[in-house]
Design an enzyme around this catalytic site. Structure first.
Site, mmCIF file in Angstrom:
data_model
loop_
_atom_site.group_PDB
_atom_site.id
_atom_site.type_symbol
_atom_site.label_atom_id
_atom_site.label_comp_id
_atom_site.label_asym_id
_atom_site.label_seq_id
_atom_site.Cartn_x
_atom_site.Cartn_y
_atom_site.Cartn_z
ATOM 1 N N LYS A 1 1.947 -3.607 6.426
ATOM 2 C CA LYS A 1 2.288 -3.467 5.056
ATOM 3 C C LYS A 1 4.281 -3.638 5.683
ATOM 4 C CE LYS A 1 -1.464 -4.381 3.947
ATOM 5 N NZ LYS A 1 -1.986 -5.707 2.755
ATOM 6 N N SER B 1 1.021 -1.518 -0.306
ATOM 7 C CA SER B 1 0.220 -0.019 0.121
ATOM 8 C C SER B 1 0.548 1.303 0.257
ATOM 9 C CB SER B 1 -1.118 -0.114 1.166
ATOM 10 O OG SER B 1 -1.396 1.348 1.652
ATOM 11 N N TYR C 1 -1.607 -1.028 10.907
ATOM 12 C CA TYR C 1 -2.228 -1.267 9.403
ATOM 13 C C TYR C 1 -0.859 -1.417 8.561
ATOM 14 C CZ TYR C 1 -3.950 -1.698 4.529
ATOM 15 O OH TYR C 1 -3.556 -2.293 3.508
HETATM 16 P P1 NAD Z 1 -11.019 -7.370 1.460
HETATM 17 O O1 NAD Z 1 -11.784 -7.096 2.691
HETATM 18 O O2 NAD Z 1 -12.337 -6.929 0.177
HETATM 19 O O3 NAD Z 1 -10.340 -8.622 0.574
HETATM 20 C C1 NAD Z 1 -9.556 -9.183 2.192
HETATM 21 C C2 NAD Z 1 -10.028 -10.566 1.761
HETATM 22 O O4 NAD Z 1 -9.013 -11.725 3.223
HETATM 23 C C3 NAD Z 1 -11.138 -10.809 2.283
HETATM 24 O O5 NAD Z 1 -11.474 -11.668 1.391
HETATM 25 C C4 NAD Z 1 -11.174 -11.658 3.902
HETATM 26 O O6 NAD Z 1 -12.201 -11.914 3.983
HETATM 27 C C5 NAD Z 1 -9.432 -11.954 3.102
HETATM 28 N N1 NAD Z 1 -8.947 -11.777 5.142
HETATM 29 C C6 NAD Z 1 -8.811 -12.027 6.119
HETATM 30 N N2 NAD Z 1 -7.723 -13.066 6.935
HETATM 31 C C7 NAD Z 1 -7.902 -13.247 6.274
HETATM 32 C C8 NAD Z 1 -7.576 -14.846 6.835
HETATM 33 N N3 NAD Z 1 -6.833 -14.839 7.645
HETATM 34 N N4 NAD Z 1 -7.944 -15.959 5.996
HETATM 35 C C9 NAD Z 1 -8.264 -16.143 4.998
HETATM 36 N N5 NAD Z 1 -9.043 -14.963 4.318
HETATM 37 C C10 NAD Z 1 -8.645 -14.054 5.469
HETATM 38 O O7 NAD Z 1 -10.085 -5.893 0.933
HETATM 39 P P2 NAD Z 1 -9.515 -5.584 -0.548
HETATM 40 O O8 NAD Z 1 -9.645 -3.950 -0.326
HETATM 41 O O9 NAD Z 1 -9.332 -6.741 -1.549
HETATM 42 O O10 NAD Z 1 -7.457 -5.638 0.010
HETATM 43 C C11 NAD Z 1 -6.762 -7.236 -0.448
HETATM 44 C C12 NAD Z 1 -5.445 -6.372 -0.095
HETATM 45 O O11 NAD Z 1 -5.246 -5.394 -0.765
HETATM 46 C C13 NAD Z 1 -5.495 -6.499 1.317
HETATM 47 O O12 NAD Z 1 -4.058 -7.139 2.295
HETATM 48 C C14 NAD Z 1 -5.072 -5.029 1.935
HETATM 49 O O13 NAD Z 1 -4.739 -4.401 3.360
HETATM 50 C C15 NAD Z 1 -4.294 -4.511 0.311
HETATM 51 N N6 NAD Z 1 -4.684 -3.075 0.270
HETATM 52 C C16 NAD Z 1 -6.496 -2.784 0.511
HETATM 53 C C17 NAD Z 1 -6.161 -1.190 -0.745
HETATM 54 C C18 NAD Z 1 -8.137 -0.651 -0.403
HETATM 55 O O14 NAD Z 1 -7.874 0.702 -0.159
HETATM 56 N N7 NAD Z 1 -8.662 -1.588 -0.916
HETATM 57 C C19 NAD Z 1 -5.447 -0.491 -0.689
HETATM 58 C C20 NAD Z 1 -4.583 -0.685 -0.611
HETATM 59 C C21 NAD Z 1 -3.821 -2.051 -0.469
HETATM 60 C C1 WQD Z 2 -9.909 9.645 1.075
HETATM 61 C C2 WQD Z 2 -10.047 11.334 1.094
HETATM 62 C C3 WQD Z 2 -10.227 11.653 3.281
HETATM 63 C C4 WQD Z 2 -14.275 9.641 3.143
HETATM 64 C C5 WQD Z 2 -7.235 4.884 2.457
HETATM 65 C C6 WQD Z 2 -5.715 4.192 3.648
HETATM 66 C C7 WQD Z 2 -4.893 3.327 3.009
HETATM 67 C C8 WQD Z 2 -5.055 2.619 1.279
HETATM 68 C C9 WQD Z 2 -6.433 3.418 0.922
HETATM 69 C C10 WQD Z 2 -5.232 0.379 2.542
HETATM 70 C C11 WQD Z 2 -9.095 11.574 1.695
HETATM 71 C C12 WQD Z 2 -11.457 12.291 2.429
HETATM 72 C C13 WQD Z 2 -12.574 9.908 3.277
HETATM 73 C C14 WQD Z 2 -15.079 10.490 4.578
HETATM 74 C C15 WQD Z 2 -13.949 12.227 3.664
HETATM 75 N N1 WQD Z 2 -6.174 1.601 1.900
HETATM 76 N N2 WQD Z 2 -13.075 11.173 3.580
HETATM 77 N N3 WQD Z 2 -14.757 11.866 4.059
HETATM 78 O O1 WQD Z 2 -6.931 7.999 3.746
HETATM 79 O O2 WQD Z 2 -6.564 8.176 1.261
HETATM 80 O O3 WQD Z 2 -6.417 5.653 2.344
HETATM 81 O O4 WQD Z 2 -7.341 3.551 1.897
HETATM 82 O O5 WQD Z 2 -3.700 -0.124 2.112
HETATM 83 O O6 WQD Z 2 -3.880 2.850 3.601
HETATM 84 O O7 WQD Z 2 -5.222 5.000 4.717
HETATM 85 O O8 WQD Z 2 -8.364 6.910 1.216
HETATM 86 O O9 WQD Z 2 -10.788 6.730 1.136
HETATM 87 O O10 WQD Z 2 -10.061 6.676 3.257
HETATM 88 O O11 WQD Z 2 -9.866 9.244 2.174
HETATM 89 O O12 WQD Z 2 -13.693 13.472 3.342
HETATM 90 O O13 WQD Z 2 -16.140 9.504 4.504
HETATM 91 O O14 WQD Z 2 -11.430 11.558 1.456
HETATM 92 O O15 WQD Z 2 -9.716 12.154 4.300
HETATM 93 O O16 WQD Z 2 -8.764 12.637 1.654
HETATM 94 P P1 WQD Z 2 -6.912 6.866 2.375
HETATM 95 P P2 WQD Z 2 -10.110 7.312 1.818
#
Ligand code: NAD
Ligand code: WQD
Length: 336
Positions: free
Chosen positions: A153, A124, A149
């Site tokens: 990562k 991330s 979190y």
């Molecule tokens: P998500 O929660 O939709 O998917 C994660 C999946 O992992 C879920 O289906 C959950 O049931 C499963 N899971 C969690 N713990 C588990 C375990 N111990 N065993 C088996 N399954 C398990 O999340 P996502 O948005 O699809 O994110 C996927 C990956 O990408 C995550 O590692 C997340 O941290 C990373 N990521 C997400 C974002 C984002 O904004 N969505 C941004 C950067 C990184």
């Molecule tokens: C985006 C913008 C908020 C909600 C997070 C995690 C990051 C990654 C992606 C996993 C910001 C604003 C948000 C709301 C708002 N995830 N906002 N009202 O914080 O950039 O990133 O998700 O790895 O690690 O930190 O994403 O979508 O929460 O926010 O004004 O109700 O929207 O302040 O500027 P963020 P976000």
């Protein structure tokens, strides 16, 4: 070749499962449904016509994972499983360290035992500390994370690259996602947060569908063009294609490589709200609220390394992101 995807009943993994199937790979999935539904995988099969064997297991469970490796015989592993809610990780740090680290350690141990080399990890942009300057390149300083979190990562990046250093058979690709949004253009799969969404796009779509009364815009006094926070939103289907490109790279190289997956363009909260209204014709009422603790003013990628090395770049527009998020939300108002 079969690719084993952990956590692919979830948002990003399910879209990647489709991209992999379309690129001709077989997909097997392990998920414990702690934040997802098996229905997502059923729909991936329906959309692609491919069979995707689905194992209900905790990725931290060594015996279960050994068994899955023996059955699937994967040629590569993509690790999406983990907990991802920033605020919850502050309230429940041990739960986050336990789940995110244990799943990874078990997986890497099983890979070593089964002699599986390629490992693609969902990292991330959160690993870039507040000290890094935008646009972030892969060489920007990492660490100084503001929540557990983010530290998981950061730590997993160290663990996986350490494993690759020790084992010449391994190929680790760390993908630093920026802000994934959007949904498959069919509207059949998409992001399905439990409870009130933490992230901006699902919050917007839930306001638009009438599940929430208005959006709170967290701060309008940042040093950005309109005062609201700026982020690099990337369409989840572009992100999914990025995984296919990363897999191809991992199958041909050893060692560790890191890639930013973003568009390189910053979009403010109010710009996203207005783009959503334009793309969908639906009004999104909002109120300006105080800043959310821990938020940065502006976060966006320099994605040029992924283009240069993987031949990948994001193609979908902010309009596509909004229209596709809305198609998913409006045709599945209560999620799966
Ligand atoms: P998500 O929660 O939709 O998917 C994660 C999946 O992992 C879920 O289906 C959950 O049931 C499963 N899971 C969690 N713990 C588990 C375990 N111990 N065993 C088996 N399954 C398990 O999340 P996502 O948005 O699809 O994110 C996927 C990956 O990408 C995550 O590692 C997340 O941290 C990373 N990521 C997400 C974002 C984002 O904004 N969505 C941004 C950067 C990184
Ligand atoms: C985006 C913008 C908020 C909600 C997070 C995690 C990051 C990654 C992606 C996993 C910001 C604003 C948000 C709301 C708002 N995830 N906002 N009202 O914080 O950039 O990133 O998700 O790895 O690690 O930190 O994403 O979508 O929460 O926010 O004004 O109700 O929207 O302040 O500027 P963020 P976000």
């Amino acid at each position: 070749m079969t690719i084993l995807l952990t956590g692919a009943a979830g948002y990003i993994g399910s879209h990647t499962a489709i991209a992999l199937a379309e690129a001709g790979y077989d997909v097997a999935i392990v998920d414990d449904f702690s934040n997802s539904s098996p229905e997502a995988v059923r729909r991936c099969e329906e959309l692609t016509g491919a069979k995707m064997p689905l194992f209900n297991a905790d990725v931290a469970d060594k015996a279960a994972m050994r068994d899955i490796f023996a059955q699937v015989k994967p040629g590569a592993v993509m690790h999406f499983a983990g907990f991802k809610a920033v605020g919850e990780s502050v309230a429940k740090p041990l739960m986050y360290y336990r789940n995110n680290l244990d799943t990874t350690l078990t997986l890497l141990e099983c890979m070593a035992e089964a002699q599986v080399g390629p490992f693609i990890f969902s990292s991330s942009a959160t690993v870039y500390g507040a000290k890094a300057k935008v646009p972030y390149t892969e060489e920007s300083e990492i660490g100084g994370c503001t929540n557990p979190y983010g530290w998981t990562k950061f730590m997993i990046e160290q663990i996986a690259s350490g494993a690759a250093k020790a084992d010449p058979n391994m190929s680790v690709v760390l993908l630093r996602y920026f802000n994934p949004v959007g949904a498959h253009e069919s509207g059949r799969i998409g992001e399905n947060p439990t409870g009130i969404p933490n992230n901006l796009m699902p919050y917007i779509t839930q306001v638009a569908v009438g599940r929430l009364p208005h959006l709170n815009v967290f701060g309008d006094d940042y040093d950005t063009p309109d005062g609201t926070g700026v982020r690099d939103y990337i369409h989840v289907v572009d992100l999914a294609r990025g995984h296919v490109a990363a897999l191809r790279y991992a199958l041909e190289h050893k060692g560790t490589e890191v890639f930013n997956l973003g568009t390189g363009h910053g979009v403010s909260v109010l710009e996203l709200v207005h783009a959503f209204e334009q793309a969908t014709g639906v009004k999104v009422p909002y109120k300006i609220a105080p800043r959310r603790p821990g938020d940065l003013a502006s976060v966006y990628a320099d994605p040029s390394k992924a283009q240069r090395v993987l031949g990948w770049k994001a193609e979908k527009t902010v309009q596509d992101m909004c229209a596709d998020s809305w198609r998913w939300q409006s045709s599945n108002p209560q999620g799966y």
